[in-house]
Design an enzyme around this catalytic site. Structure first.
Site, short mmCIF file in Angstrom:
data_model
loop_
_atom_site.label_atom_id
_atom_site.label_comp_id
_atom_site.label_asym_id
_atom_site.label_seq_id
_atom_site.Cartn_x
_atom_site.Cartn_y
_atom_site.Cartn_z
N GLY A 1 -15.16 9.07 1.00
CA GLY A 1 -13.76 8.60 0.94
C GLY A 1 -13.85 7.03 1.56
O GLY A 1 -13.07 6.94 2.47
N CYS B 1 0.56 -0.56 -0.12
CA CYS B 1 0.21 0.13 0.24
C CYS B 1 1.11 1.16 0.10
O CYS B 1 0.48 2.15 -0.14
CB CYS B 1 -0.84 -0.28 0.86
SG CYS B 1 -2.39 -1.28 1.54
#
Length: 360
Positions: free
Chosen positions: A60, A20
């Protein structure tokens, strides 16, 4: 061409930003979303094909959610990244657990998954890709879901992940904008996967340190999500590339609140602090620090290693949950399911998104 080792190909040599940490930095992502806002789905509303969009792109959140009927909601998400470890089987396990985590972070359970694969077929043996897919399929099966297909392209850089569909109860969803003043912040996995995997890529991490990081990254957040639902949690996210403080900042900003985090209460993986002291900091972590400098107040006496680890770009991290009151009910539920967790801070009124880090 990647170098060979005694154990096989060094997949991380194909990865400029592992796991990530290869995410687009948060600042650039927000600029992109602002520019593309007109092309994104609304935050909520009826859909032409039927169903009601409960969670869209506005805040988000970790996944989109569509209400199917009074009792069922569809959760949809995707996640993929470049190699974070050299072992292809472990990379597949980690990537699958990471993608499934977005469903758990919404309070849902995975149902189906599709492989998303980019592979340099002229450079890397297809047998390695088979191991990636095998590791992922085992984790998806452990989650009670199934891999039902996917899409593969030829690409110079290997990438792997999943698109995932899950189910949830509309009245028991988690969301990032549901924190309340007085909530206790509870973290369900230790930090440090970023510094450990960065150190591993440089040949500086021990086999035990890497094994500990792989074990936590390949662990599903299913039990943590179940504990959150049982304890009445409404606010949650999973901690990945934006680091603990980056994901907390997004929750707080969406909820219109601030928070205090006690640094010494944040759990760390064995060896993470020493490797952070050794300077094994990913580019994603440094981007997190730069982005959050106006939103995070750090004590002057905070050790540099803790400052890095609080911003460390995680892969397949734990859930960050907002628990009412002191969080005792949630911690009991987590302990009863064998989930190691820690209360790390408190939500309070204040400028939205602001975080004060206290030494301990």
């Amino acid at each position: 061409m990647g170098a060979m080792t005694d154990s096989g190909w060094r997949l991380t040599e194909f990865s400029p930003g592992a796991g990530c940490a290869c995410k687009l930095p948060l600042g650039k992502l927000e600029e992109l979303l602002a520019a593309a806002g007109g092309g994104l789905a609304p935050a909520s509303g009826r859909l032409a094909a039927g169903g009601e969009l409960l969670v869209g792109a506005r805040e988000g959140d970790d996944a989109a959610v569509v209400r199917l009927d009074a009792d069922r909601a569809l959760v949809f998400t995707t996640d993929f990244f470049t190699p974070i470890v050299d072992d292809p089987y472990d990379w597949g396990r980690i990537a699958a657990a990471n993608a499934l985590s977005d469903v758990y972070a919404m309070g849902g359970a995975p149902l189906l998954a599709l492989n998303l694969t980019a592979w340099p077929s002229a450079t890397l043996p297809m047998e390695l890709l088979a191991e990636v897919l095998r590791g992922a399929a085992e984790v998806v099966s452990d989650a009670g879901a199934a891999v039902v297909g996917g899409h593969t392209i030829d690409d110079p850089g290997p990438k792997y992940g999943l698109a995932v569909v899950g189910l949830a109860e509309p009245g028991r969803l988690f969301a990032i904008d549901q924190l309340a003043a007085g909530d206790t912040l509870v973290l369900t996995k230790p930090l440090g996967t970023g510094v450990i995997t960065t150190a591993c890529k440089r040949g500086a991490a021990s086999s035990d340190q890497l094994a500990g990081a792989v074990a936590t990254m390949a662990t599903l957040n299913a039990a943590a999500s179940e504990a959150g639902r049982a304890a009445g949690v409404r606010a949650a996210t999973d901690v990945t590339g934006f680091g603990l403080l980056g994901h907390l900042h997004r929750m707080l900003r969406a909820s219109g609140l601030a928070a205090a985090v006690t640094a010494e209460q944040v759990p760390l993986l064995p060896g993470a602090r020493e490797l952070a002291d050794g300077g094994h900091i990913s580019g994603g972590t440094r981007a997190n620090i730069d982005y959050l400098q106006s939103s995070v107040t750090l004590p002057a006496q905070l050790p540099a290693a803790l400052r890095y680890l609080l911003h460390d770009a995680q892969t397949s991290g734990g859930l960050l949950l907002g628990a009412p009151g002191g969080g005792d009910a949630l911690l009991r539920e987590l302990a009863g399911r064998g989930v190691p967790a820690a209360a790390i801070g408190q939500v309070r009124a204040g400028e939205p998104g602001q975080i004060v880090v206290e030494p301990g």
